[in-house]
Each structure stands twice: as C-alpha cells, then as structure tokens.
Design an enzyme around this catalytic site. Sequence first.
Site, short mmCIF file in Angstrom:
data_model
loop_
_atom_site.label_atom_id
_atom_site.label_comp_id
_atom_site.label_asym_id
_atom_site.label_seq_id
_atom_site.Cartn_x
_atom_site.Cartn_y
_atom_site.Cartn_z
N HIS A 13 0.88 -1.29 0.08
CA HIS A 13 -0.04 0.05 0.30
C HIS A 13 0.98 1.26 0.14
O HIS A 13 2.12 1.28 0.46
CB HIS A 13 -0.65 0.17 1.26
CG HIS A 13 -1.98 -1.00 1.22
ND1 HIS A 13 -2.85 -0.90 2.19
CD2 HIS A 13 -1.98 -2.30 0.44
CE1 HIS A 13 -3.90 -2.11 1.74
NE2 HIS A 13 -3.09 -2.99 0.97
N GLU B 154 1.18 3.83 1.91
CA GLU B 154 1.78 4.19 3.27
C GLU B 154 2.75 3.22 3.63
O GLU B 154 3.77 3.89 4.10
CB GLU B 154 0.34 4.33 4.23
CG GLU B 154 -0.51 5.28 3.85
CD GLU B 154 -1.84 4.66 3.10
OE1 GLU B 154 -2.88 5.05 3.47
OE2 GLU B 154 -1.72 3.65 2.60
N CYS C 14 -5.90 2.01 5.65
CA CYS C 14 -6.81 0.84 6.31
C CYS C 14 -6.00 0.61 7.62
O CYS C 14 -4.83 1.06 7.94
CB CYS C 14 -6.32 -0.15 5.12
SG CYS C 14 -4.77 -0.93 5.04
#
Length: 185
Positions: free
Chosen positions: A80, A82, A110
């Site tokens: 992801h 991040e 998330c």
Amino acid sequence: MEEAKVEAKDGTISVASAFSGHQQAVHDSDHKFLTQAVEEAYKGVDCGDGGPFGAVIVHNNEVVASCHNMVLKYTDPTAHAEVTAIREACKKLNKIELSECEIYASCEPCPMCFGAIHLSRLKRLVYGAKAEAAIAIGFDDFIADALRGTGVYQKSSLEIKKADGNGAAIAEQVFQNTKEKFRLY
C-alpha cells in the site's frame, strides 16, 4: 483535477484527521504535501502499479518519500502507498523510528497501514478522503469491520488457531531467550 476543500476565513483548509468526527485546520504546507499524495494516487493508477492511493512522508518540511500503491506492480498485497512510503523513508533515513516525520495520505489508511504508521512512530497523519470514498468504488473495508466487530469475516476462509502444547511453548521461549540480544528502539 478538481480539488474539494473547505476554506476558512483565515485561509486554512479543513480535512478529516485520524480521529473519527474530528476536524483539523490544515495550513498551506499541509495542503501542498496532501496534494502531492493525491498526485501520487493518480500516478499509480495511470502507470498500472495499483489502486488510487498515495502517501508522502515529510521530515523538517522536506519530502523524504513520495509513493503510491504498488500492489499490482510488486504482486504484493501489503505494498500500500503508506507502507511503501514508510519502507522508503526508513531506508533513506537509515532508521525504523520516524518520530520526527509526518505522513500525508490521499485516503484514510486501512488498519494495516494504521498499524505501520503506529509501529514506525510517525508523529502526525494528515489524510484527505475518508475510507468511504474508496469503498464507494469497490474497495472493501472487511478488515476494519471485523476489527470493529461490525461485519462478518466472509471474504476469507482463513482458519485462525492458537497453537498449544510444545509448539506454543517453544514459540513463547523465543522472546525470553532473545530479550537481551534484541532492542527495537
């Protein structure tokens, strides 16, 4: 690209913070870095690397890492934006603790990304879109729902079992046997 923002009389921009229901004034530099995260989100989709998510990590008002979702490119469901940005920032700064850094994410992180943000000790998170925006175009929130106890964990046939007996004992001994050899921070 059209920007959605709420401007106050003092020129600050209001976006959601990491705490549900809480609004925070975001100043010009925050807007600049959040815009860069959004640009990363577009870039990732345009080049086919992954979903529309971007993240920027900043140290002393300088960009350390600017990344987008790389799930498809790396065939890695943990890549992801991040997490990718945290990995890159840790390598560039040569440390695993980013307490002097801030992260800007195009969308509310998330649970996995929140975990990575917490573990890396980032001091501040600014995100743009709520998770509902991603859910509206087909991204799911089943992990968050399962953690909140508001959903049924239907999407996976994963069986979770805590080992017992000797398997559990030897796994637990690892921590006792290595506590003097390993220091995280």
